[in-house]
Design a protein around this motif. Structure first.
Motif, PDB file in Angstrom:
ATOM      1  N   ASP A 150     -41.238  10.423  43.234  1.00 25.68           N
ATOM      2  CA  ASP A 150     -39.890  10.062  42.787  1.00 25.68           C
ATOM      3  C   ASP A 150     -39.676   8.552  42.838  1.00 25.68           C
ATOM      4  N   ALA A 202     -33.347  16.199  28.229  1.00 28.00           N
ATOM      5  CA  ALA A 202     -32.832  16.337  29.596  1.00 28.00           C
ATOM      6  C   ALA A 202     -33.928  16.067  30.627  1.00 28.00           C
ATOM      7  N   ARG A 244     -33.882  13.283  33.508  1.00 28.82           N
ATOM      8  CA  ARG A 244     -33.896  13.744  34.896  1.00 28.82           C
ATOM      9  C   ARG A 244     -35.197  13.433  35.617  1.00 28.82           C
ATOM     10  N   ASP A 245     -36.331  13.686  34.950  1.00 27.28           N
ATOM     11  CA  ASP A 245     -37.616  13.648  35.642  1.00 27.28           C
ATOM     12  C   ASP A 245     -38.472  12.432  35.309  1.00 27.28           C
ATOM     13  N   ASP A 247     -34.461  26.228  36.187  1.00 24.17           N
ATOM     14  CA  ASP A 247     -34.629  24.892  36.769  1.00 24.17           C
ATOM     15  C   ASP A 247     -33.894  23.847  35.937  1.00 24.17           C
ATOM     16  N   LEU A 248     -34.038  23.906  34.619  1.00 28.20           N
ATOM     17  CA  LEU A 248     -33.342  22.961  33.743  1.00 28.20           C
ATOM     18  C   LEU A 248     -31.838  23.054  33.920  1.00 28.20           C
ATOM     19  N   ARG A 288     -30.017  24.191  36.216  1.00 22.43           N
ATOM     20  CA  ARG A 288     -29.460  23.808  37.523  1.00 22.43           C
ATOM     21  C   ARG A 288     -29.036  22.345  37.518  1.00 22.43           C
ATOM     22  N   SER A 289     -29.545  21.580  36.558  1.00 22.80           N
ATOM     23  CA  SER A 289     -29.213  20.157  36.451  1.00 22.80           C
ATOM     24  C   SER A 289     -28.066  19.900  35.483  1.00 22.80           C
ATOM     25  N   ILE A 290     -27.622  20.937  34.789  1.00 15.01           N
ATOM     26  CA  ILE A 290     -26.603  20.764  33.749  1.00 15.01           C
ATOM     27  C   ILE A 290     -25.270  21.312  34.248  1.00 15.01           C
ATOM     28  N   SER A 348     -23.328  24.474  38.364  1.00 17.19           N
ATOM     29  CA  SER A 348     -24.310  24.247  37.303  1.00 17.19           C
ATOM     30  C   SER A 348     -24.223  25.397  36.305  1.00 17.19           C
ATOM     31  N   LYS A 396     -40.873  20.854  28.948  1.00 15.57           N
ATOM     32  CA  LYS A 396     -41.271  20.232  30.220  1.00 15.57           C
ATOM     33  C   LYS A 396     -42.746  19.823  30.181  1.00 15.57           C
TER      34      LYS A 396
END
Length: 565
Positions: free
Chosen positions: A37, A64, A68-69, A118-119, A121-123, A132, A530
């Motif tokens: 990170d 996204a 995010r990543d 997983d995606l 959960r970030s939106i 989320s 991803k």
């Protein structure tokens, strides 16, 4: 100290050591993740740009993940979409006066859509900003569980005991052999090449076929992948308890919150422009150098720029009718598929679109959306099935010539749907066959005629005049390539997400090759997205693996038992 005491002491020491080992391993993983990170946060991309071709969930998810990543700036991400609206196959539109339309319904699954959850959960949810989208969907689904009580209906409008699969020993042997056969031995084979005719008369086949939209002539190893990936659902295919539903149609529940997230990060949306070609460098490497648009505009790419392309869309070239008009025939191959044809001729390793888009007679089916004033017709469905709206998933008329199915979602299914309006959706897998009651092919029928055929399947034709008084509209939708991703093919016909030799180019869609996963799902597009981002941007993080339910002894035992129901 006796042997028993020594044994207990040794066991205790082993347990403590094991606990310490797990703790140490988790600590190391945490430290590695933190280091990754920190490295990504320190990256500087300069004037690097990313171009995403197509505005469906694959491109939106890629954007996204980039933000995010990869810590990539949204203003340098460009999504190019040929339509005036984003969403691709995740659609939903209309109003109370003219009627609503869903071309289809995308079923989700809580246990298997690893990267999808997983995606999202970030939106953030649009209606519940403290939640989320993942939390919003799962909360809704847990409050509205699915348990179909009328999964199959026969020609006498009687509910079939769908708990019985109907296999004979030949069917069981063929299924077991298929699961044990390597995919490499199944190139170009169809389902009907493998199974005897009896298999296609089983309750299992009617349910599996209409839940996932398979045909007899669909790819055999797509069925194999589904059986392995969805083995958890095999024992409950008659109730569809594994289906997870969104609160509203997928456009409003998934696409709008995702779009809102990207807008806040200043992602550039280029709508109503079609990509007609992509230039690549000469030689064996796959390096995109320019993007051509319909208006003659050319986007010249710098060496560090990236391109991720939706190489085909299963709802491309769809047409719509209305209550008085059939959905017209599609006049051309899909635009997205045409682009794939062009670039596949320029470079090897970009797949082969021909098996998917040269057989419209095998890849089409037709859906219809019914908008009603009041809830009288939905009440009839509820009394017939024992399911309130949103709890029953599919009802399939197994003996109907069109192989009709309907879904009654929880109401309202659209945010602008008023309290006096209800809707439901249905489809026919065989639109080129003549109806049982309306002596036309489904493709030749108006919305009114399609609804009449459905009402006759229920044996309610004596009440037709009363029923149709409440109908606002019935919108048929013909989809010529909706089943294209299921076509028999060679393993090489679908390209890798990042093709061999690529330096800046990836493909994201239902038409790329992802080992072990299954097409025609939201998860497939998100996993492709991803994979593309992590590979092109050298992100050393794990992509959520396919959950191996087919290796869980309890799941396998339950599936084996189901084959004898």
């Amino acid at each position: 100290m006796n042997k028993k005491q020594l044994g207990l002491l040794a066991a205790g020491a082993t347990a403590i050591g094991s606990m310490y080992g797990v703790k140490k391993l988790n600590q190391l993983k945490s430290e590695k993740s933190k280091a990754i990170d920190e490295e990504i946060e320190a990256r500087y991309y300069g004037d690097q740009q990313v171009y995403l071709i197509g505005g469906g969930i694959g491109s939106l998810a890629s954007a996204a993940f980039l933000i995010r990543d990869a810590n990539f700036e949204g203003k340098n991400i460009h999504i190019i979409e040929g339509m005036k609206i984003l969403g691709g196959s995740n659609d939903g539109a209309g109003n109370n006066e003219k009627g609503f339309i869903c071309r289809g319904g995308r079923m989700l699954n809580e246990e298997t859509y690893e990267n999808f959850w997983d995606l999202f959960r970030s939106i953030p949810s649009l209606e519940m900003p403290h939640m989320s989208v993942t939390e919003e969907i799962l909360n809704f689904d847990h409050l509205h569980p699915t348990h179909a009580q009328a999964r199959l209906i026969d020609k006498n409008a009687e509910i079939v005991n769908a708990h019985k699969m109907g296999f004979d020993n030949k069917d069981r042997a063929a299924m077991s052999k298929l699961l044990a056969t390597p995919e490499e031995e199944l190139d170009d084979l169809s389902i009907q090449d493998w199974f005897a005719p009896h298999f296609f008369e089983t309750n299992f086949w009617y349910m599996w076929q209409t839940t996932f939209a398979f045909q007899k002539w669909s790819s055999l190893f797509e069925l194999r992948r589904y059986m392995n990936r969805m083995m958890l659902e095999f024992s409950r295919i008659d109730t569809l308890e594994g289906v997870t539903r969104t609160a509203y149609n997928q456009y409003e529940s998934l696409i709008l919150p995702l779009k809102s997230f990207l807008e806040k990060h200043k992602v550039d949306f280029i709508l109503d422009k079609t990509v007609t070609d992509i230039d690549f460098v000469e030689g064996s490497d796959i390096t995109a150098t320019a993007i051509h648009l319909t208006d003659g505009e050319v986007i010249e790419l710098k060496s560090e720029d990236k391109v991720m392309m939706t190489n085909a869309c299963m709802t491309d070239s769809t047409t719509e009718g209305d209550y008085h008009t059939p959905a017209p025939k599609a006049e051309k191959r899909p635009i997205s598929g045409e682009l794939w044809y062009k670039i596949a001729q320029k470079k090897s390793n970009l797949g082969n679109p021909a098996p998917f888009f040269d057989h419209e007679e095998e890849t089409n089916w037709e859906s219809f959306t019914v908008t009603c004033k009041g809830n009288a017709l939905l009440k009839r469905f509820e009394e017939f099935s024992g399911n309130i709206p949103g709890s029953g998933a599919l009802m399939t008329f197994k003996d109907s010539n069109w192989l009709m199915s309907i879904v009654v979602a929880a109401q309202p299914h659209f945010k602008n749907q008023d309290l006096t309006t209800t809707i439901f959706w249905g489809y026919g897998l065989y639109p080129d066959r003549v109806g049982d009651y309306v002596k036309k092919t489904m493709r030749e029928c108006t919305g009114e005629e399609i609804l009449y055929e459905l009402i006759c399947q229920f044996k309610w034709q004596d009440d037709w005049e009363k029923i149709k008084e409440d109908i606002v509209n019935v919108i048929p939708c013909y989809m010529p390539y909706i089943d294209a991703q299921f076509q028999p093919r060679k393993m090489s016909d679908r390209p890798k997400v990042v093709p061999t030799g690529s330096t800046n180019f990836a493909m994201i869609s239902q038409f790329v090759e992802i080992p072990k996963d299954m097409v025609f799902t939201e998860e497939y597009s998100v996993r492709a997205a991803k994979t593309a981002v992590y590979t092109l941007f050298d992100i050393n993080k794990e992509i959520c693996p396919v959950t191996p339910h087919n290796r869980d002894p309890k799941v396998v035992a339950k599936a084996a038992k189901t084959m004898f129901r």
